[in-house]
Design a protein around this motif. Structure first.
Motif, mmCIF file in Angstrom:
data_model
loop_
_atom_site.group_PDB
_atom_site.id
_atom_site.type_symbol
_atom_site.label_atom_id
_atom_site.label_comp_id
_atom_site.label_asym_id
_atom_site.label_seq_id
_atom_site.Cartn_x
_atom_site.Cartn_y
_atom_site.Cartn_z
ATOM 1 N N ASN A 101 0.818 -1.217 0.000
ATOM 2 C CA ASN A 101 0.000 0.000 0.000
ATOM 3 C C ASN A 101 0.853 1.269 0.000
ATOM 4 O O ASN A 101 0.472 2.286 0.582
ATOM 5 N N GLY A 102 2.020 1.188 -0.648
ATOM 6 C CA GLY A 102 2.887 2.354 -0.741
ATOM 7 C C GLY A 102 3.693 2.644 0.502
ATOM 8 O O GLY A 102 4.347 3.689 0.585
ATOM 9 N N VAL A 103 3.682 1.738 1.474
ATOM 10 C CA VAL A 103 4.416 1.917 2.731
ATOM 11 C C VAL A 103 5.596 0.951 2.758
ATOM 12 O O VAL A 103 5.450 -0.244 2.480
ATOM 13 N N ARG A 104 6.787 1.477 3.099
ATOM 14 C CA ARG A 104 7.984 0.647 3.212
ATOM 15 C C ARG A 104 8.297 0.398 4.686
ATOM 16 O O ARG A 104 8.303 1.335 5.490
ATOM 17 N N TRP A 105 8.571 -0.850 5.017
ATOM 18 C CA TRP A 105 8.915 -1.261 6.376
ATOM 19 C C TRP A 105 10.383 -1.689 6.373
ATOM 20 O O TRP A 105 10.745 -2.660 5.708
ATOM 21 N N ILE A 106 11.229 -0.958 7.097
ATOM 22 C CA ILE A 106 12.677 -1.145 7.035
ATOM 23 C C ILE A 106 13.199 -1.683 8.369
ATOM 24 O O ILE A 106 12.996 -1.068 9.423
ATOM 25 N N ASN A 107 13.877 -2.816 8.288
ATOM 26 C CA ASN A 107 14.464 -3.450 9.466
ATOM 27 C C ASN A 107 15.949 -3.111 9.548
ATOM 28 O O ASN A 107 16.761 -3.621 8.788
ATOM 29 N N ASP A 108 16.289 -2.229 10.481
ATOM 30 C CA ASP A 108 17.684 -1.857 10.727
ATOM 31 C C ASP A 108 18.052 -2.201 12.166
ATOM 32 O O ASP A 108 18.684 -1.416 12.874
ATOM 33 N N SER A 109 17.631 -3.387 12.583
ATOM 34 C CA SER A 109 17.837 -3.798 13.975
ATOM 35 C C SER A 109 19.310 -3.871 14.355
ATOM 36 O O SER A 109 19.667 -3.791 15.523
ATOM 37 N N LYS A 110 20.188 -4.024 13.348
ATOM 38 C CA LYS A 110 21.626 -4.070 13.612
ATOM 39 C C LYS A 110 22.149 -2.737 14.143
ATOM 40 O O LYS A 110 23.269 -2.667 14.678
ATOM 41 N N ALA A 111 21.343 -1.677 14.030
ATOM 42 C CA ALA A 111 21.741 -0.367 14.548
ATOM 43 C C ALA A 111 21.616 -0.372 16.070
ATOM 44 O O ALA A 111 20.631 0.096 16.642
ATOM 45 N N THR A 112 22.629 -0.925 16.723
ATOM 46 C CA THR A 112 22.589 -1.093 18.172
ATOM 47 C C THR A 112 23.289 0.041 18.912
ATOM 48 O O THR A 112 23.480 -0.036 20.127
ATOM 49 N N GLY A 195 3.503 6.373 0.789
ATOM 50 C CA GLY A 195 4.620 7.303 0.842
ATOM 51 C C GLY A 195 5.344 7.310 2.165
ATOM 52 O O GLY A 195 6.422 7.899 2.280
ATOM 53 N N ASP A 196 4.770 6.648 3.174
ATOM 54 C CA ASP A 196 5.380 6.594 4.499
ATOM 55 C C ASP A 196 6.456 5.509 4.574
ATOM 56 O O ASP A 196 6.495 4.578 3.774
ATOM 57 N N MET A 197 7.305 5.647 5.565
ATOM 58 C CA MET A 197 8.299 4.624 5.888
ATOM 59 C C MET A 197 8.245 4.338 7.380
ATOM 60 O O MET A 197 8.205 5.263 8.198
ATOM 61 N N VAL A 198 8.221 3.047 7.737
ATOM 62 C CA VAL A 198 8.330 2.624 9.130
ATOM 63 C C VAL A 198 9.728 2.044 9.298
ATOM 64 O O VAL A 198 10.089 1.061 8.657
ATOM 65 N N LEU A 199 10.526 2.672 10.150
ATOM 66 C CA LEU A 199 11.940 2.323 10.278
ATOM 67 C C LEU A 199 12.276 1.914 11.704
ATOM 68 O O LEU A 199 12.141 2.705 12.636
#
Length: 228
Positions: A101-112, A195-199
């Motif tokens: 639905n135009g939303v990107r879900w980004i997994n950057d869990s390594k950013a500790t 257009g949103d991003m969940v990071l």
């Protein structure tokens, strides 16, 4: 060599063997045109970053460096560009785990740690709202360096875990405090728009609530798919 980092410059000066990459400078650099970011190689515009699965300025400059190395050993340019448009990144490292639905879900869990989250946010372009998930065990880190990335009207901050209060204090007016990552994502999911991003780029270790950063990232990816 990185044109944006003087520490990578040859101590004896630049000669014909040297190839540079950078954000705005270098033999390989980024350029803006009609609202899009392009990879430019040796004066030639070669790839619109919208065609890449990877996102984020740090990933685009990594792509420039990889392209320069591939060109240096005469790998066909078409093969390099195909790789850049299909490579989705390593798990938990600014990895696109779901798009709907135009939303990107980004997994950057390594950013500790704070520096890793800074790298993720630096130059990040989001068309809509950035829903940023921070939290965990900060190990007494100074989070203040993140404040400059939390300005503007298109950022919503969700903080969880042991140091959630300290992270929420970075900009209280846009912060929502939850106990867990799951609770935060359950609040975010009904609000996102195209257009949103969940990071998830937590700036913290995961050991207050998870076995490791991999388990935290896996939970994020699973919930992204379930909740959207």
């Amino acid at each position: 060599m990185n044109a944006d980092d003087g520490m990578t410059m040859p101590v004896r000066g630049v000669d014909a063997r040297c190839v540079s990459f950078g954000i705005n400078l270098g033999d390989y650099h980024l350029t803006q045109q009609q609202g899009s970011t392009w990879l430019r190689a040796q004066g030639e515009r070669v790839l619109n970053t919208n065609e890449m699965t990877l996102v984020g300025q740090h990933n685009y400059t990594n792509a420039l460096a990889a392209l320069a190395l591939a060109d240096a050993v005469n790998i066909p340019r078409a093969s390099s560009l195909k790789a850049l448009t299909t490579f989705s990144g390593l798990p938990h490292r600014f990895q696109l785990v779901h798009q709907a639905n135009g939303v990107r879900w980004i997994n950057d869990s390594k950013a500790t740690n704070v520096g890793s989250t800074e790298a993720a946010l630096n130059g990040l372009q989001v068309q809509g709202t950035l829903w940023l998930l921070l939290g965990g065990d900060g190990k007494a880190a100074d989070f203040s360096a993140l404040t400059r990335f939390l300005q503007g009207d298109n950022v919503q901050l969700f903080c969880f875990g042991r140091d959630g209060d300290a992270l929420a204090a970075l900009r209280p007016e846009i912060a929502t405090r939850t106990e867990t990552l799951q609770q935060a994502m359950e609040l975010i999911a009904p609000q996102v728009k195209a257009g949103d991003m969940v990071l998830l780029s937590p700036a913290c270790a995961s050991l207050d609530q998870f076995r490791n950063f991999e388990q935290r990232g896996d939970q994020f990816a699973q919930l992204a798919k379930e909740l959207s």
